[in-house]
Design a protein around this motif. Structure first.
Motif, PDB file in Angstrom:
ATOM      1  N   UNK A   1     -47.638 -77.663  21.260  1.00 16.76           N
ATOM      2  CA  UNK A   1     -46.422 -76.699  21.905  1.00 16.76           C
ATOM      3  C   UNK A   1     -45.588 -78.229  22.219  1.00 16.76           C
ATOM      4  N   UNK A   2     -44.589 -77.839  22.420  1.00 16.91           N
ATOM      5  CA  UNK A   2     -43.361 -78.711  22.507  1.00 16.91           C
ATOM      6  C   UNK A   2     -42.868 -78.304  24.332  1.00 16.91           C
ATOM      7  N   UNK A   3     -42.759 -79.675  24.685  1.00 19.52           N
ATOM      8  CA  UNK A   3     -42.024 -79.490  26.488  1.00 19.52           C
ATOM      9  C   UNK A   3     -40.785 -79.900  26.430  1.00 19.52           C
TER      10      UNK A   3
ATOM     11  N   UNK B   1     -35.191 -83.687  27.645  1.00 17.51           N
ATOM     12  CA  UNK B   1     -36.161 -84.692  26.794  1.00 17.51           C
ATOM     13  C   UNK B   1     -37.167 -83.647  26.378  1.00 17.51           C
ATOM     14  N   UNK B   2     -38.107 -84.487  24.513  1.00 17.61           N
ATOM     15  CA  UNK B   2     -38.161 -82.609  24.146  1.00 17.61           C
ATOM     16  C   UNK B   2     -39.837 -83.709  24.077  1.00 17.61           C
ATOM     17  N   UNK B   3     -40.751 -83.593  23.779  1.00 20.65           N
ATOM     18  CA  UNK B   3     -42.438 -84.081  24.023  1.00 20.65           C
ATOM     19  C   UNK B   3     -43.566 -82.798  23.221  1.00 20.65           C
ATOM     20  N   UNK B   4     -43.646 -83.177  22.568  1.00 20.62           N
ATOM     21  CA  UNK B   4     -45.270 -82.960  22.465  1.00 20.62           C
ATOM     22  C   UNK B   4     -46.286 -83.875  22.484  1.00 20.62           C
ATOM     23  N   UNK B   5     -47.163 -83.095  23.231  1.00 22.75           N
ATOM     24  CA  UNK B   5     -47.910 -84.085  24.085  1.00 22.75           C
ATOM     25  C   UNK B   5     -49.261 -84.610  23.158  1.00 22.75           C
ATOM     26  N   UNK B   6     -49.597 -83.285  22.095  1.00 23.67           N
ATOM     27  CA  UNK B   6     -50.047 -83.778  20.969  1.00 23.67           C
ATOM     28  C   UNK B   6     -50.380 -85.418  20.447  1.00 23.67           C
TER      29      UNK B   6
ATOM     30  N   UNK C   1     -43.336 -92.663  32.197  1.00 28.45           N
ATOM     31  CA  UNK C   1     -44.533 -92.013  32.009  1.00 28.45           C
ATOM     32  C   UNK C   1     -45.324 -91.226  31.661  1.00 28.45           C
ATOM     33  N   UNK C   2     -44.523 -90.365  30.313  1.00 30.11           N
ATOM     34  CA  UNK C   2     -45.177 -89.765  29.791  1.00 30.11           C
ATOM     35  C   UNK C   2     -46.062 -90.537  28.460  1.00 30.11           C
ATOM     36  N   UNK C   3     -45.357 -91.716  28.855  1.00 30.93           N
ATOM     37  CA  UNK C   3     -46.505 -92.883  27.663  1.00 30.93           C
ATOM     38  C   UNK C   3     -46.557 -92.528  25.941  1.00 30.93           C
ATOM     39  N   UNK C   4     -45.383 -92.424  25.960  1.00 29.53           N
ATOM     40  CA  UNK C   4     -45.217 -92.098  24.085  1.00 29.53           C
ATOM     41  C   UNK C   4     -45.087 -92.876  23.492  1.00 29.53           C
ATOM     42  N   UNK C   5     -46.137 -92.640  22.822  1.00 28.73           N
ATOM     43  CA  UNK C   5     -46.531 -93.762  21.248  1.00 28.73           C
ATOM     44  C   UNK C   5     -45.179 -93.990  20.343  1.00 28.73           C
ATOM     45  N   UNK C   6     -44.476 -92.349  20.297  1.00 28.35           N
ATOM     46  CA  UNK C   6     -43.440 -92.570  19.618  1.00 28.35           C
ATOM     47  C   UNK C   6     -42.005 -92.677  20.390  1.00 28.35           C
ATOM     48  N   UNK C   7     -40.623 -92.902  19.933  1.00 31.54           N
ATOM     49  CA  UNK C   7     -39.654 -92.685  20.591  1.00 31.54           C
ATOM     50  C   UNK C   7     -38.667 -92.698  19.819  1.00 31.54           C
ATOM     51  N   UNK C   8     -37.309 -91.239  19.617  1.00 33.65           N
ATOM     52  CA  UNK C   8     -36.370 -91.217  19.122  1.00 33.65           C
ATOM     53  C   UNK C   8     -35.182 -90.908  20.412  1.00 33.65           C
ATOM     54  N   UNK C   9     -34.974 -91.630  20.439  1.00 34.84           N
ATOM     55  CA  UNK C   9     -33.690 -91.765  21.168  1.00 34.84           C
ATOM     56  C   UNK C   9     -32.310 -91.222  20.639  1.00 34.84           C
ATOM     57  N   UNK C  10     -30.977 -91.644  21.662  1.00 37.59           N
ATOM     58  CA  UNK C  10     -30.109 -91.264  21.140  1.00 37.59           C
ATOM     59  C   UNK C  10     -29.086 -91.468  19.786  1.00 37.59           C
ATOM     60  N   UNK C  11     -29.228 -92.957  19.512  1.00 39.59           N
ATOM     61  CA  UNK C  11     -28.992 -93.541  18.332  1.00 39.59           C
ATOM     62  C   UNK C  11     -29.978 -94.680  18.138  1.00 39.59           C
TER      63      UNK C  11
END
Ligand SMILES: [Zn+2]
Length: 320
Positions: A156-158, A172-177, A213-223
């Protein structure tokens, strides 16, 4: 020395766009410091994230996306209300346009003024400006969180609101899987921050804590480029926080001693230019950033609406 050209009005060279596949069915388009956008595949539909400044600009992105998938766009998610991120929406033909409830209010309150302001500041992004049919209105809003089931084994997309930050209503849009985060303008990777509509203190504290706190492995920022790996993601968040804290310290000190807005701009510029001055839109953003922070320190709760006239006035005062 010649006066600096207004905002990004002289920045007219084309940027190279790069489409990256971050995971199966997860796409990001970056553009050398111009606004980033994304898309996530569901089983039989697409979720698009951000809409660019005009339908003509958005159609170019969609043409590239169509080399990978022909699924229809069911959801268009807008991270916040800024014109260069939302006015291309009509090109997507989305069934549902999703945003934070504050974003809808901000579009009603200041969408028209922001449209004129941003297209004046960044004419290159306003590709074929007459293709914009009008303001973009979200059709589904939420206050805290929402989620979209992608179907099959796609997870799912949170969508989450983490507090006031770049605006009053960033999500923000977060893909937990897949542990991939689309952070909108709450995080910039190697690009200067625009804080002209921001809540600096909230953003630098709890809101960025929520992102980290989401501890993302990849992040797409605004720019800026896509950030990959835990360490690099943490560094992008830390860099965003450092930019904010440096501004707060420098502008705050001048404000506290009864100095002027121009003094505050000079102090912030001197403290930031070595670390951040070479990044896209630094000189463009800083006058507007300092003016908003000055207001915030003066007890003005909500950002004053930027109009084309106020843009010029602040620019001439600080960069002229
Ligand atoms: Zn923005």
């Amino acid at each position: 020395m010649a006066a600096k050209p207004f905002a990004s009005s002289a920045d007219l060279g084309e940027k190279e766009q790069t489409l990256e596949v971050l995971a199966d069915g997860v796409y990001a388009l970056t553009a050398q410091g111009d606004p980033n956008i994304g898309a996530i595949e569901g089983e039989d539909f697409l979720v698009c994230f951000e809409a660019l400044a005009t339908p003509t600009a958005a159609r170019e992105w969609l043409a590239r996306l169509r080399e990978h998938t022909d699924k229809p766009v069911r959801y268009l998610v807008l991270s916040h209300y800024h014109a260069v991120r939302v006015l291309g929406a009509s090109a997507f033909g989305a069934d549902v346009i999703v945003a934070h409830e504050k974003t809808r209010e901000l579009i009603a309150e200041r969408g028209e003024a922001d449209w004129a302001s941003e297209f004046g500041r960044m004419p290159r992004l306003a590709k074929d400006p007459d293709s914009v049919p009008g303001l973009t209105w979200p059709t589904l809003t939420f206050s805290d969180r929402a989620s979209i089931e992608l179907g099959g084994d796609r997870g799912r997309l949170e969508l989450r609101y983490l507090g006031r930050g770049h605006t009053e209503g960033d999500i923000v849009a977060w893909l937990p899987r897949q542990r991939i985060l689309f952070a909108g303008d709450l995080v910039e990777a190697e690009a200067a921050l625009y804080t002209g509509d921001a809540f600096h203190h909230d953003w630098a504290a709890g809101t960025l804590d929520g992102v980290a706190a989401l501890r993302a492995e990849a992040l797409v920022g605004g720019r800026g480029p896509v950030t990959r790996g835990r360490e690099a993601v943490d560094a992008a968040v830390a860099q965003t926080r450092d930019f904010l804290r440096t501004m707060i310290a420098e502008v705050g000190a001048v404000h506290a001693r009864g100095g002027s807005l121009k003094d505050a701009f000079a102090a912030a510029h001197a403290a930031l230019v070595d670390g951040y001055g070479h990044w896209p839109i630094f000189e463009h953003c800083l006058p507007f950033d300092v003016a908003r922070l000055w207001d915030e320190l003066s007890g003005i709760e909500r950002p004053v609406v930027w109009t084309a006239e106020r843009d010029r006035e602040v620019w001439d005062r600080l960069q002229g």
